[in-house]
Design a protein around this motif. Sequence first.
Motif, PDB file in Angstrom:
ATOM      1  N   LEU A  54       0.821  -1.203   0.000  1.00  0.00           N
ATOM      2  CA  LEU A  54       0.000   0.000   0.000  1.00  0.00           C
ATOM      3  C   LEU A  54       0.862   1.263   0.000  1.00  0.00           C
ATOM      4  O   LEU A  54       0.572   2.228  -0.714  1.00  0.00           O
ATOM      5  N   MET A  55       1.939   1.255   0.795  1.00  0.00           N
ATOM      6  CA  MET A  55       2.831   2.418   0.804  1.00  0.00           C
ATOM      7  C   MET A  55       3.510   2.583  -0.560  1.00  0.00           C
ATOM      8  O   MET A  55       3.747   3.701  -1.020  1.00  0.00           O
ATOM      9  N   GLY A  56       3.817   1.446  -1.202  1.00  0.00           N
ATOM     10  CA  GLY A  56       4.391   1.504  -2.549  1.00  0.00           C
ATOM     11  C   GLY A  56       3.413   2.082  -3.549  1.00  0.00           C
ATOM     12  O   GLY A  56       3.795   2.870  -4.427  1.00  0.00           O
ATOM     13  N   VAL A  57       2.132   1.721  -3.420  1.00  0.00           N
ATOM     14  CA  VAL A  57       1.103   2.262  -4.306  1.00  0.00           C
ATOM     15  C   VAL A  57       0.964   3.763  -4.098  1.00  0.00           C
ATOM     16  O   VAL A  57       0.918   4.548  -5.057  1.00  0.00           O
ATOM     17  N   PHE A  58       0.922   4.185  -2.826  1.00  0.00           N
ATOM     18  CA  PHE A  58       0.807   5.609  -2.520  1.00  0.00           C
ATOM     19  C   PHE A  58       1.986   6.386  -3.089  1.00  0.00           C
ATOM     20  O   PHE A  58       1.820   7.461  -3.674  1.00  0.00           O
ATOM     21  N   ARG A  59       3.194   5.847  -2.904  1.00  0.00           N
ATOM     22  CA  ARG A  59       4.376   6.533  -3.422  1.00  0.00           C
ATOM     23  C   ARG A  59       4.324   6.611  -4.942  1.00  0.00           C
ATOM     24  O   ARG A  59       4.680   7.630  -5.541  1.00  0.00           O
ATOM     25  N   ALA A  60       3.849   5.530  -5.586  1.00  0.00           N
ATOM     26  CA  ALA A  60       3.849   5.463  -7.043  1.00  0.00           C
ATOM     27  C   ALA A  60       2.921   6.509  -7.660  1.00  0.00           C
ATOM     28  O   ALA A  60       3.255   7.117  -8.682  1.00  0.00           O
ATOM     29  N   PHE A  61       1.751   6.728  -7.066  1.00  0.00           N
ATOM     30  CA  PHE A  61       0.820   7.679  -7.683  1.00  0.00           C
ATOM     31  C   PHE A  61       0.935   9.083  -7.094  1.00  0.00           C
ATOM     32  O   PHE A  61       0.241  10.003  -7.549  1.00  0.00           O
ATOM     33  N   SER A  62       1.809   9.275  -6.106  1.00  0.00           N
ATOM     34  CA  SER A  62       1.873  10.576  -5.421  1.00  0.00           C
ATOM     35  C   SER A  62       2.254  11.716  -6.372  1.00  0.00           C
ATOM     36  O   SER A  62       1.688  12.814  -6.283  1.00  0.00           O
ATOM     37  N   LEU A  63       3.202  11.489  -7.282  1.00  0.00           N
ATOM     38  CA  LEU A  63       3.613  12.560  -8.193  1.00  0.00           C
ATOM     39  C   LEU A  63       2.494  12.915  -9.170  1.00  0.00           C
ATOM     40  O   LEU A  63       2.261  14.102  -9.454  1.00  0.00           O
ATOM     41  N   THR A  64       1.789  11.894  -9.665  1.00  0.00           N
ATOM     42  CA  THR A  64       0.635  12.161 -10.530  1.00  0.00           C
ATOM     43  C   THR A  64      -0.429  12.929  -9.768  1.00  0.00           C
ATOM     44  O   THR A  64      -1.034  13.879 -10.290  1.00  0.00           O
ATOM     45  N   ALA A  65      -0.643  12.536  -8.517  1.00  0.00           N
ATOM     46  CA  ALA A  65      -1.651  13.220  -7.697  1.00  0.00           C
ATOM     47  C   ALA A  65      -1.267  14.666  -7.449  1.00  0.00           C
ATOM     48  O   ALA A  65      -2.110  15.570  -7.499  1.00  0.00           O
ATOM     49  N   ILE A  66       0.025  14.912  -7.171  1.00  0.00           N
ATOM     50  CA  ILE A  66       0.482  16.283  -6.949  1.00  0.00           C
ATOM     51  C   ILE A  66       0.226  17.141  -8.191  1.00  0.00           C
ATOM     52  O   ILE A  66      -0.317  18.252  -8.100  1.00  0.00           O
TER      53      ILE A  66
END
Length: 333
Positions: A54-66
């Motif tokens: 889950l932390m890997g998923v959050f990290r992976a989409f964080s830049l797109t989300a930003i």
Amino acid sequence: MANSEAAQATPQRSFMSSIAQLHHVREVNVLVALLLVGALISLASPYFLTTNNLMGVFRAFSLTAIMSIGMVMVIITGGIDLSVGSAMGLSSLVTALAFEAGLSMAASISAGLGVGLVFGLSNGLLITAIGLPPFIATLGTLSIGRGLMYMITHGVPVTPDTPELFSFLGQGYIGPVPVPVVLMTLLMVVFAVIMGRTRFGRHVYATGGNEQAARLSGVKTDRVKLSVYVLSSVIASIAGIIGFSRYLSAEPASGFGSELDVIAAAAIGGASLSGGAGSVAGAVIGAALVGVIANGVVLLNVNTYAQQAITGGVILIAVSIDVLRNRYSGGNA
């Protein structure tokens, strides 16, 4: 007796009314879709709900989300910003070159943010002062940015020495949570408050809802549009700096194609491409949905090329729902 029954019915009607109102909140619909997709993947794979995954998923989409935070503000005004990927990539490259030239961490980060500022001002002025359509203006700056990256690097990655504190931005953790996820959350909260509680936010929605009426009401619509394009590019440059700090290497192709994922996140999150509707929280949830789908494709051993097809299908469904909702609302009016 009748009064007692009426008293009991009132809370029930209030509860049902609240549920009906929630159903029409775009963010709730996307959040429900995210939870359903997550539940289906977790049933098919026992690894999905693990903390590391889950932390890997959050990290992976964080830049797109930003980046989607800036994009959704542009879309709400009725515009589009195709240059966010180039702004992200060129910002990371300029930050790397600044470090390579021996500049301090603060100066290097400022140089990267400056790239975003230049992109945003260029887009905003081309659209407001010259009158170019947003699609054309940002397509042009997208191409210029990509060309500059290859001209500067000649296709070779830039990998300078950086301070350990800088790498913490992309590689560090606060407790079990990656720093990029913390920064994403902070930006989401800040801009959600700006869009929901300030005059600027109201002016952004007014500009996208009916620009002529907003202008007649005293809203400086050109200034609003210039502001959102600057914010979009600067936020994209923040994502580029975080991405560079994670890999400590500025790739010539960094950020290329990410504009499509960012637009998809905003559209899936409920932003109307005709303007006037959308939210920061919805865009971030949309990015999360795309990220969860991408993770599910990997966990379930689905052909990775299917991810784009699935994401495209989700975009079509989300935009179709928005069009049908607007048509239905118009019919009721």
